[in-house]
Design a protein around this motif. Structure first.
Motif, PDB file in Angstrom:
ATOM      1  N   GLN A  21      -1.573  -2.239  -2.996  1.00  0.00           N
ATOM      2  CA  GLN A  21      -2.316  -3.076  -3.935  1.00  0.00           C
ATOM      3  C   GLN A  21      -1.943  -4.549  -3.766  1.00  0.00           C
ATOM      4  OE1 GLN A  21      -1.304  -1.203  -7.651  1.00  0.00           O
ATOM      5  NE2 GLN A  21      -2.883   0.382  -7.449  1.00  0.00           N
ATOM      6  N   VAL A  25      -4.414  -7.853  -2.815  1.00  0.00           N
ATOM      7  CA  VAL A  25      -4.379  -9.158  -3.486  1.00  0.00           C
ATOM      8  C   VAL A  25      -4.156 -10.271  -2.464  1.00  0.00           C
ATOM      9  CG1 VAL A  25      -3.089 -10.585  -5.119  1.00  0.00           C
ATOM     10  CG2 VAL A  25      -3.593  -8.205  -5.685  1.00  0.00           C
ATOM     11  N   ASP A 110       0.307 -11.834 -10.136  1.00  0.00           N
ATOM     12  CA  ASP A 110       0.069 -10.437 -10.481  1.00  0.00           C
ATOM     13  C   ASP A 110       1.229  -9.967 -11.347  1.00  0.00           C
ATOM     14  OD1 ASP A 110       0.053  -7.479 -10.322  1.00  0.00           O
ATOM     15  OD2 ASP A 110      -1.602  -7.795  -8.923  1.00  0.00           O
TER      16      ASP A 110
END
Length: 435
Positions: A21, A25, A110
């Protein structure tokens, strides 16, 4: 805060999901910076220079964007083959219940990612399950309880300052002169062949207005845009003399390119001569008029015993261009020997030794380039005269420095001064992996 743990080890699959993930990003940010933000800054800088606006802010913003692009590029390349190098995953409780956190050397926006150099990242770096760590925030001291960790093998170590140093690039000096225009045009083509970014560097005198300097830099960018996309071009304006400023930046470059300069077609300007004599990087000198493609690369050597680096460059350049390769050892006509050979050898014995050794040296390097057609020869004559003549029918002349990693001999300077095509001066063991 919770103190009980169901497990002390995080499943590898769960950790890899979080790391993947993070890659998503990073990829999204990388594409946005390269395809939207950076081209917009370049266009804004060009428009501002034409309107007489001060370009310093735009130049500074470009430097920041370039460094971030390089950081993301390095991260994505490394994690494509070693996902664990994206960072370490831990299950922690900061007072609001269990949460997975990824401690990474690449800072991103994040909530699941903690920068390795942030206070919490430093605290969690070597933490183990069951440990309570303390870290400082703007609001004061905080605690986090480590519920579980994952035992991962460390990925390859990052080079020092990896996220602040641009990736390997082709570096070219530009001052607006006809010679430097030709150099930028050639460097842009070479950067495209190598799949490398191009950095156009303009060194301005301290008294030169920044608007005028950036106008010169904008001209260099426009020349490069003929062969490269805007996302592959970087521009830097510095204050000072061109040669030392290029030398300072050379350590970050895979290749340094300069225009020959000089007042005549057969002269070597002071900047080119100082760069050749003052840098240990492989350097290209581009003549005032770039010749048409002729389909041949020439490697000129003093001997075949110090040929590996020059041969590697020669084969790589011929491969990129789909060109034939000529490798020649040139023996001095006056003495029958080259500078580095023992004087007591008879010329015929030396020629015989070269004739035996040269094909073997070429064959060894050429194994990596089976598609390149190559011919070898041992010639007698003046080094600069022979290579200048050969340059009339070549796309590129590659000079081996005969084992020297620094400085320039008179013979090499003469070739760079008179050749009719670009000349690559190869420093021994000077490359960044790929030539």
């Amino acid at each position: 805060m919770s103190s009980g743990a169901v497990t002390t080890q995080i499943p590898r699959a769960a950790a890899d999901t979080l790391r993947q993930q993070l890659r998503v990003v990073a990829e999204e940010e990388y594409l946005r910076l390269r395809t939207i933000d950076r081209p917009a800054l370049l266009l804004r800088g060009v428009a501002g220079a034409e309107a007489g606006e001060d370009p310093d802010v735009t130049t500074a913003e470009l430097e920041v964007v370039d460094e971030r692009i390089a950081a993301l590029d390095h991260f994505l390349h490394r994690t494509s083959t070693d996902l664990t190098s994206a960072g370490r995953v831990l299950l922690v409780d900061r007072g609001d219940g269990p949460e997975y956190l990824l401690v990474s050397e690449l800072p991103v926006v994040d909530e699941r990612v903690v920068a390795a150099d942030a206070p919490l990242g430093k605290a969690l770096c070597d933490a183990v399950a069951g440990q309570t760590v303390t870290y400082v925030t703007p609001s004061g001291s905080c605690e986090a309880y480590v519920i579980a960790t994952e035992p991962i093998e460390p990925g390859p170590a990052l080079p020092a300052g990896a996220y602040g140093v641009p990736a390997a690039e082709v570096l070219v000096g530009f001052d607006g002169s006809p010679s430097s225009r030709t150099a930028v045009a050639w460097a842009a083509k070479e950067a495209a062949l190598r799949a490398r970014p191009l950095r156009v560097l303009h060194a301005r005198a301290s008294a030169e207005p920044s608007v005028r300097a950036d106008g010169t830099l904008s001209e260099g960018i426009q020349l490069a845009l003929t062969d490269l996309g805007a996302d592959r071009i970087r521009a830097t304006a510095v204050t000072g003399q061109p040669a030392p400023r290029l030398a300072e930046r050379a350590d970050r470059a895979e290749l340094v390119v300069v225009g020959r300069g000089g007042e005549t077609d057969n002269g070597l300007g002071p900047v080119a001569e100082k760069v050749l004599s003052g840098t240990s990087r492989t350097t290209v000198v581009v003549p005032p008029a770039e010749p048409p493609a002729r389909g041949r690369v020439v490697v000129g050597l003093h001997d075949s015993w110090h040929a590996a680096d020059a041969l590697s460059v020669g084969f790589a350049e011929a491969h990129r261009r789909g060109a034939h390769l000529l490798v020649t050892v040139i023996r001095d006509a006056a003495r029958g020997t080259h500078d580095l050979e023992p004087a007591f050898h008879a010329p015929d014995e030396q020629d015989h030794a070269e004739a035996l050794h040269l094909p073997a040296a070429v064959a060894e390097v050429g194994q990596a380039y089976p598609g390149v057609q190559v011919r070898t020869s041992v010639q007698t004559g003046h080094f600069s005269t022979v290579l200048t003549e050969l340059s009339n029918s070549a796309d590129l002349v590659v000079l081996g420095m005969g084992g020297r990693a620094h400085g320039m001999g008179r013979k090499e300077l003469l070739v760079a001064s008179h050749a009719r095509c670009p000349v690559i001066v190869v420093r021994e063991s000077s490359g960044r992996g790929e030539f």
